[in-house]
Scaffold this active site. Structure first.
Site, short mmCIF file in Angstrom:
data_model
loop_
_atom_site.label_atom_id
_atom_site.label_comp_id
_atom_site.label_asym_id
_atom_site.label_seq_id
_atom_site.Cartn_x
_atom_site.Cartn_y
_atom_site.Cartn_z
N SER A 1 1.01 -0.85 0.12
CA SER A 1 0.29 0.36 -0.14
C SER A 1 0.82 0.70 -0.48
O SER A 1 2.22 1.23 0.33
CB SER A 1 -1.32 0.24 1.36
OG SER A 1 -1.54 0.99 0.94
N TYR B 1 -2.62 -0.84 10.56
CA TYR B 1 -2.69 -0.83 9.06
C TYR B 1 -1.02 -0.47 8.66
O TYR B 1 -0.54 -0.85 7.67
CB TYR B 1 -3.95 0.00 8.44
CG TYR B 1 -3.57 -0.41 6.57
CD1 TYR B 1 -4.18 -1.82 5.84
CD2 TYR B 1 -3.99 0.50 5.73
CE1 TYR B 1 -3.36 -2.02 4.98
CE2 TYR B 1 -3.88 0.15 4.24
CZ TYR B 1 -4.24 -1.11 4.42
OH TYR B 1 -3.76 -1.38 2.94
#
Length: 257
Positions: A137, A150
């Site tokens: 990501s 995250y």
């Protein structure tokens, strides 16, 4: 180029995993979709254009992962590509998140990749070729507010990917990272149940088809890194050069959760 290539995808029961599987199948690949839910895997393969199979597999169970990989190798004789796609996120303030949430995201997003890669890599080393694609990501390169757990897990994924890439130089195995920004997928059903974050960044959210097409292109060209969208990739490079300055300039704009 992908004709009859055996591609294993984790977290393939929905979202980018399922869509990438279909696009790879269109290119002639033999796609093996894995996930924890057999029912959701059956839904994911609806309309699959080419050859495929589904296997129920929990990436949290190392022995189960090894058994599944052993079975795939025994039946197909080769694993050309592993796409480590399984993962999830929860956006919340650091102090509101129980330690167990950090631990679970790290276990799924990072250790899941460790387990599957350690199971598949010996197969690729033996055959002398292959590609490992880790879906990370942009958050793994630039953390933002309310995504500490995250972002930390995706930072770990990128650290693993970059180190493994160097370790496997000269083996015939390509190690790739895909670092997307927000995508219009069910990921946000859990990450942002209120929908507020998605609403605030709706202009920036990418279409799943676009991202899946770019992943397929990365696999075909054996590219080592893909950052999406291009505007975010450029901004990220500037951020890495001038982190303190960019933090001061962008922190309000980035805090949209």
């Amino acid at each position: 180029m992908l004709e009859n290539k055996v591609v294993v995808i984790t977290g393939a029961s929905s979202g980018i995993g399922a869509l990438t599987a279909k696009k790879l199948s269109q290119q002639g690949a033999y796609v093996i979709l894995t996930g924890r839910s057999e029912a959701r895997l059956k839904e994911a393969v609806s309309g699959m254009p080419g050859k495929y199979e589904t296997i129920q597999m929990d990436i949290g169970n190392a022995e189960e992962v090894k058994a599944v990989v052993h079975d795939i190798e025994a039946r197909h004789g080769v694993i050309d590509v592993l796409v480590n796609n399984a993962g999830y996120g929860v956006f919340e303030n650091f102090l509101d998140a129980p330690p167990e949430r950090f631990q679970d995201m790290m276990d799924v997003n990072y250790m899941g990749i460790v387990r599957t890669t350690q199971a598949v890599l010996p197969v690729m080393l033996k055959q002398g070729f292959g590609q490992i694609v880790n879906i990370a990501s942009i958050a793994g390169k630039m953390g933002i507010a309310k995504s500490s757990g995250y972002a930390a897990s995706k930072h770990a994924v990128l650290g693993l990917t970059n180190s493994l890439r160097q370790e496997l130089r000269g083996t015939g195995i390509t190690v790739s990272s895909v670092n997307p920004g927000p995508i219009d997928t069910p990921f946000f059903d859990q990450a942002d149940p209120s929908g507020q974050y998605v609403k605030n960044i709706s202009w920036f959210v990418m279409k799943p088809d676009y991202v899946a097409d770019r992943i397929v292109h990365l696999i075909k060209k054996r590219k080592e890194e893909l950052n999406l969208p291009r505007s975010a990739a450029a901004g990220m490079r500037i951020y890495q050069l001038f982190p303190r300055l960019m933090d001061k300039v962008l922190y309000r704009w980035l805090d949209m959760k």
